[in-house]
Design an enzyme around this catalytic site. Structure first.
Site, PDB file in Angstrom:
ATOM      1  N   LEU A 262       0.864  -1.177   0.000  1.00 18.96           N
ATOM      2  CA  LEU A 262       0.000   0.000   0.000  1.00 18.96           C
ATOM      3  C   LEU A 262       0.897   1.221   0.000  1.00 18.96           C
ATOM      4  O   LEU A 262       1.967   1.215   0.619  1.00 18.96           O
ATOM      5  CB  LEU A 262      -0.899   0.030   1.251  1.00 18.96           C
ATOM      6  CG  LEU A 262      -1.975  -1.047   1.386  1.00 18.96           C
ATOM      7  CD1 LEU A 262      -2.707  -0.883   2.713  1.00 18.96           C
ATOM      8  CD2 LEU A 262      -2.963  -1.000   0.229  1.00 18.96           C
ATOM      9  N   ASP A 263       0.467   2.281  -0.685  1.00 20.53           N
ATOM     10  CA  ASP A 263       1.221   3.533  -0.630  1.00 20.53           C
ATOM     11  C   ASP A 263       1.387   3.981   0.815  1.00 20.53           C
ATOM     12  O   ASP A 263       0.556   3.659   1.673  1.00 20.53           O
ATOM     13  CB  ASP A 263       0.479   4.644  -1.400  1.00 20.53           C
ATOM     14  CG  ASP A 263       0.475   4.403  -2.900  1.00 20.53           C
ATOM     15  OD1 ASP A 263       1.258   3.554  -3.376  1.00 20.53           O
ATOM     16  OD2 ASP A 263      -0.322   5.065  -3.586  1.00 20.53           O
ATOM     17  N   LYS A 264       2.438   4.708   1.066  1.00 19.07           N
ATOM     18  CA  LYS A 264       2.739   5.145   2.429  1.00 19.07           C
ATOM     19  C   LYS A 264       1.565   5.871   3.079  1.00 19.07           C
ATOM     20  O   LYS A 264       1.238   5.657   4.248  1.00 19.07           O
ATOM     21  CB  LYS A 264       3.973   6.056   2.418  1.00 19.07           C
ATOM     22  CG  LYS A 264       4.474   6.460   3.791  1.00 19.07           C
ATOM     23  CD  LYS A 264       5.762   7.237   3.659  1.00 19.07           C
ATOM     24  CE  LYS A 264       6.276   7.678   5.021  1.00 19.07           C
ATOM     25  NZ  LYS A 264       7.562   8.410   4.905  1.00 19.07           N
ATOM     26  N   GLU A 265       0.883   6.727   2.324  1.00 17.22           N
ATOM     27  CA  GLU A 265      -0.232   7.494   2.885  1.00 17.22           C
ATOM     28  C   GLU A 265      -1.504   6.665   3.020  1.00 17.22           C
ATOM     29  O   GLU A 265      -2.393   7.024   3.796  1.00 17.22           O
ATOM     30  CB  GLU A 265      -0.537   8.717   2.008  1.00 17.22           C
ATOM     31  CG  GLU A 265       0.488   9.827   2.119  1.00 17.22           C
ATOM     32  CD  GLU A 265       0.015  11.090   1.421  1.00 17.22           C
ATOM     33  OE1 GLU A 265      -1.209  11.309   1.298  1.00 17.22           O
ATOM     34  OE2 GLU A 265       0.880  11.871   0.988  1.00 17.22           O
ATOM     35  N   THR A 266      -1.612   5.577   2.273  1.00 19.12           N
ATOM     36  CA  THR A 266      -2.847   4.805   2.257  1.00 19.12           C
ATOM     37  C   THR A 266      -2.958   3.890   3.470  1.00 19.12           C
ATOM     38  O   THR A 266      -1.998   3.220   3.847  1.00 19.12           O
ATOM     39  CB  THR A 266      -2.931   3.955   0.970  1.00 19.12           C
ATOM     40  OG1 THR A 266      -2.801   4.824  -0.156  1.00 19.12           O
ATOM     41  CG2 THR A 266      -4.257   3.221   0.879  1.00 19.12           C
TER      42      THR A 266
END
Length: 236
Positions: free
Chosen positions: A55-59
């Site tokens: 998952l993307d860091k922000e997600t």
């Protein structure tokens, strides 16, 4: 970021897999800029742990971790065959009536970590369905069939429905003053966005376990995403 207790992230655990609710701002794999990452935390809990996807860091949201190599291979085959069901929730700009709307557009990623639609890119397919419309925003369920870099974000931007806070792909931060008519900010105070990241959450994942059982898990919204939706509900 203070030390995270890995056990607090776990949504599901059996002999083969862990499914966690990943916190935002926490990298899936090693990040030289961060003291902690999911893989490191998982291996403190299970030495042979392997992260099955990213998952993307922000997600935030559902992330599957295999406890042993055979379980990892078992799920990797399902990802390759596009048999894993993933559903993300996103708050998008504008009012949209998506009913299993398909976006089938190839994606090409650059060395700078940004993706774009390009005929020579890799195949990418996502389905979108409206969950609820508010005054000027829409809560959307996103089901990616493939797993390309920033796929959901780029495909929503293509539909003129950029995700709130996703400035890389045309989205804008959302402020409480935009939703509340009688909003008063304290003197000499700078207003911050309701949510200070891309409004995207991996809400569900489903696959066949190592013992041929069906595994289907939902991840509750983290605090910032829940607050954003609550504010939209209040002004609906």
């Amino acid at each position: 970021m203070k030390k995270i207790r890995f056990e607090d992230l776990i949504l599901f655990e059996n002999a083969d897999y862990l499914i966690i609710n990943k916190r935002p701002y926490l990298s899936t794999l090693e990040d030289r800029h961060e003291a902690q990452n999911i893989l490191e935390l998982a291996r403190e809990y299970i030495p042979d742990a392997q992260v099955c996807h990213r998952l993307d860091k922000e997600t935030s949201g559902c992330l599957v971790i295999a406890k042993h190599p055979d379980a990892y291979r078992h799920l990797s085959i399902q990802f390759e065959d596009r048999q894993v069901i993933k559903v993300y929730h996103a708050v998008t700009e504008g009012l949209h009536d998506f009913q299993d709307k398909a976006v089938d557009r190839n994606l090409q990623s650059s060395a700078k970590g940004k993706a774009k639609i390009h005929v020579d890119g890799k195949p990418a397919l996502t389905y979108f369905s409206t969950i609820k419309k508010y005054q000027a925003h829409t809560l959307v369920a996103c089901r990616p069939v493939t797993g390309r870099l920033h796929q959901i974000r780029v495909h929503l931007s293509f539909l003129n429905a950029p995700i709130v806070g996703d400035e890389l792909y045309g989205g804008r931060p959302l402020y409480l003053s935009q939703l509340k008519r009688k909003f008063n900010l304290k003197k000499d105070t700078e207003e911050l966005p309701i949510m200070q990241r891309v409004a995207l959450h991996a809400q569900f994942i489903g696959f066949i376990g190592f013992s041929d059982e069906e595994i289907a898990i939902e991840a509750p919204y983290p605090k910032d995403f829940a607050v954003l939706v609550k504010q939209l509900e209040k002004t609906d």
